[in-house]
Design a protein around this motif. Structure first.
Motif, PDB file in Angstrom:
ATOM      1  N   TYR A   1      28.153  -1.384 150.921  1.00 43.71           N
ATOM      2  CA  TYR A   1      28.122  -2.600 150.100  1.00 43.71           C
ATOM      3  C   TYR A   1      29.272  -2.547 149.099  1.00 43.71           C
ATOM      4  N   PRO A   2      29.991  -3.656 148.959  1.00 43.53           N
ATOM      5  CA  PRO A   2      31.065  -3.667 147.957  1.00 43.53           C
ATOM      6  C   PRO A   2      30.472  -3.609 146.554  1.00 43.53           C
ATOM      7  N   PRO A   3      31.246  -3.128 145.590  1.00 39.11           N
ATOM      8  CA  PRO A   3      30.727  -3.078 144.223  1.00 39.11           C
ATOM      9  C   PRO A   3      30.384  -4.479 143.713  1.00 39.11           C
ATOM     10  N   VAL A   4      29.292  -4.547 142.980  1.00 41.01           N
ATOM     11  CA  VAL A   4      28.817  -5.816 142.429  1.00 41.01           C
ATOM     12  C   VAL A   4      28.917  -5.749 140.915  1.00 41.01           C
ATOM     13  N   GLU A   5      29.493  -6.768 140.314  1.00 41.32           N
ATOM     14  CA  GLU A   5      29.582  -6.837 138.856  1.00 41.32           C
ATOM     15  C   GLU A   5      28.196  -7.197 138.334  1.00 41.32           C
ATOM     16  N   PRO A   6      27.530  -6.305 137.586  1.00 40.68           N
ATOM     17  CA  PRO A   6      26.124  -6.509 137.241  1.00 40.68           C
ATOM     18  C   PRO A   6      25.839  -7.725 136.370  1.00 40.68           C
ATOM     19  N   ILE A   7      26.685  -8.027 135.414  1.00 37.09           N
ATOM     20  CA  ILE A   7      26.403  -9.165 134.531  1.00 37.09           C
ATOM     21  C   ILE A   7      26.524 -10.478 135.299  1.00 37.09           C
ATOM     22  N   GLY A   8      27.544 -10.596 136.127  1.00 40.09           N
ATOM     23  CA  GLY A   8      27.697 -11.801 136.944  1.00 40.09           C
ATOM     24  C   GLY A   8      26.551 -11.984 137.916  1.00 40.09           C
ATOM     25  N   ALA A   9      26.134 -10.889 138.567  1.00 39.25           N
ATOM     26  CA  ALA A   9      25.010 -10.962 139.503  1.00 39.25           C
ATOM     27  C   ALA A   9      23.720 -11.329 138.770  1.00 39.25           C
ATOM     28  N   GLY A  10      23.528 -10.777 137.588  1.00 43.90           N
ATOM     29  CA  GLY A  10      22.321 -11.084 136.817  1.00 43.90           C
ATOM     30  C   GLY A  10      22.278 -12.533 136.366  1.00 43.90           C
ATOM     31  N   LEU A  11      23.413 -13.057 135.930  1.00 41.95           N
ATOM     32  CA  LEU A  11      23.458 -14.456 135.498  1.00 41.95           C
ATOM     33  C   LEU A  11      23.210 -15.416 136.661  1.00 41.95           C
ATOM     34  N   ARG A  12      23.645 -15.028 137.860  1.00 41.49           N
ATOM     35  CA  ARG A  12      23.418 -15.865 139.038  1.00 41.49           C
ATOM     36  C   ARG A  12      22.063 -15.599 139.683  1.00 41.49           C
ATOM     37  N   GLY A  13      21.326 -14.567 139.219  1.00 45.10           N
ATOM     38  CA  GLY A  13      20.027 -14.233 139.799  1.00 45.10           C
ATOM     39  C   GLY A  13      20.157 -13.623 141.178  1.00 45.10           C
ATOM     40  N   ARG A  14      21.159 -12.775 141.366  1.00 40.10           N
ATOM     41  CA  ARG A  14      21.422 -12.155 142.661  1.00 40.10           C
ATOM     42  C   ARG A  14      21.104 -10.668 142.652  1.00 40.10           C
ATOM     43  N   CYS A  15      20.990 -10.115 143.836  1.00 42.66           N
ATOM     44  CA  CYS A  15      20.663  -8.697 144.023  1.00 42.66           C
ATOM     45  C   CYS A  15      21.722  -7.812 143.370  1.00 42.66           C
ATOM     46  N   PRO A  16      21.309  -6.746 142.678  1.00 42.59           N
ATOM     47  CA  PRO A  16      22.296  -5.873 142.032  1.00 42.59           C
ATOM     48  C   PRO A  16      23.065  -4.987 143.007  1.00 42.59           C
ATOM     49  N   ARG A  17      22.573  -4.829 144.244  1.00 35.83           N
ATOM     50  CA  ARG A  17      23.288  -3.987 145.208  1.00 35.83           C
ATOM     51  C   ARG A  17      24.250  -4.792 146.088  1.00 35.83           C
ATOM     52  N   CYS A  18      23.767  -5.859 146.716  1.00 33.26           N
ATOM     53  CA  CYS A  18      24.634  -6.612 147.637  1.00 33.26           C
ATOM     54  C   CYS A  18      25.247  -7.851 146.998  1.00 33.26           C
ATOM     55  N   GLY A  19      24.640  -8.362 145.928  1.00 36.12           N
ATOM     56  CA  GLY A  19      25.170  -9.539 145.247  1.00 36.12           C
ATOM     57  C   GLY A  19      24.909 -10.843 145.961  1.00 36.12           C
ATOM     58  N   LYS A  20      24.102 -10.806 147.043  1.00 36.97           N
ATOM     59  CA  LYS A  20      23.858 -12.017 147.822  1.00 36.97           C
ATOM     60  C   LYS A  20      22.404 -12.466 147.767  1.00 36.97           C
ATOM     61  N   GLY A  21      21.474 -11.557 147.933  1.00 34.17           N
ATOM     62  CA  GLY A  21      20.054 -11.907 147.970  1.00 34.17           C
ATOM     63  C   GLY A  21      19.536 -12.360 146.620  1.00 34.17           C
ATOM     64  N   ARG A  22      18.407 -13.043 146.646  1.00 37.90           N
ATOM     65  CA  ARG A  22      17.806 -13.548 145.414  1.00 37.90           C
ATOM     66  C   ARG A  22      17.072 -12.441 144.655  1.00 37.90           C
ATOM     67  N   LEU A  23      17.259 -12.427 143.340  1.00 34.74           N
ATOM     68  CA  LEU A  23      16.559 -11.479 142.486  1.00 34.74           C
ATOM     69  C   LEU A  23      15.177 -12.008 142.107  1.00 34.74           C
ATOM     70  N   PHE A  24      15.051 -13.326 141.982  1.00 40.32           N
ATOM     71  CA  PHE A  24      13.800 -13.944 141.550  1.00 40.32           C
ATOM     72  C   PHE A  24      13.111 -14.641 142.719  1.00 40.32           C
ATOM     73  N   SER A  25      11.780 -14.540 142.758  1.00 36.28           N
ATOM     74  CA  SER A  25      11.013 -15.272 143.764  1.00 36.28           C
ATOM     75  C   SER A  25      10.525 -16.608 143.209  1.00 36.28           C
ATOM     76  N   ARG A  26      10.325 -16.680 141.903  1.00 35.85           N
ATOM     77  CA  ARG A  26       9.971 -17.914 141.207  1.00 35.85           C
ATOM     78  C   ARG A  26      10.813 -17.986 139.948  1.00 35.85           C
ATOM     79  N   LEU A  27      10.421 -18.844 139.023  1.00 36.06           N
ATOM     80  CA  LEU A  27      11.244 -19.056 137.830  1.00 36.06           C
ATOM     81  C   LEU A  27      11.551 -17.752 137.093  1.00 36.06           C
ATOM     82  N   LEU A  28      10.508 -16.958 136.812  1.00 36.28           N
ATOM     83  CA  LEU A  28      10.710 -15.718 136.069  1.00 36.28           C
ATOM     84  C   LEU A  28      10.181 -14.477 136.781  1.00 36.28           C
ATOM     85  N   ALA A  29       9.658 -14.620 137.985  1.00 35.69           N
ATOM     86  CA  ALA A  29       9.066 -13.489 138.713  1.00 35.69           C
ATOM     87  C   ALA A  29      10.130 -12.808 139.574  1.00 35.69           C
TER      88      ALA A  29
END
Length: 127
Positions: free
Chosen positions: A9-37
């Motif tokens: 997996y290419p390196p993922v910029e953590p702050i950008g991934a977090g702001l977009r709600g993306r996976c911290p490892r791949c940067g593509k998958g969703r971090l949230f299943s609902r609004l805050l979950a």
């Protein structure tokens, strides 16, 4: 704590991934299943999000930031325009709720992705 093995997996910029709600490892998958979950795992790389425990940190940041903004604007409006109390309620309560929910998702995403990037875990005592 999840293993921080980014092999393949290419390196993922953590702050950008977090702001977009993306996976911290791949940067593509969703971090949230609902609004805050937080989702149980990434739908792309299958990273288990069991390590993700932001605790009360996001709420504290949001209370301080949103409180500063809303109270500052309310005080400015009261001193400058002197509106009736019902107008204050009509304006500031919905604004506070909307800003809090939006900011809470952003801050929680950033803290979880930073937790993964820095391999943060619960403190343990060695015996």
């Amino acid at each position: 704590m999840a293993e921080n093995d980014n092999q393949g997996y290419p390196p993922v910029e953590p702050i950008g991934a977090g702001l977009r709600g993306r996976c911290p490892r791949c940067g593509k998958g969703r971090l949230f299943s609902r609004l805050l979950a937080i989702a149980p795992e990434c739908c792309d790389c299958r990273l288990d999000f069991g390590f993700a425990d932001a605790g009360d940190g996001p709420a504290v940041f949001v209370i301080l930031i949103v409180g500063f903004i809303v109270v500052g604007l309310a005080l400015w409006m009261e001193v400058s325009l002197g509106p009736p109390l019902w107008l204050h309620f009509l304006m500031w309560i919905p604004l506070t709720v909307l800003l809090s929910l939006g900011a809470l998702r952003l801050v929680k995403g950033v803290l979880v992705t930073l937790q993964y990037a820095n391999k943060a875990a619960e403190g343990r005592l060695d015996r």
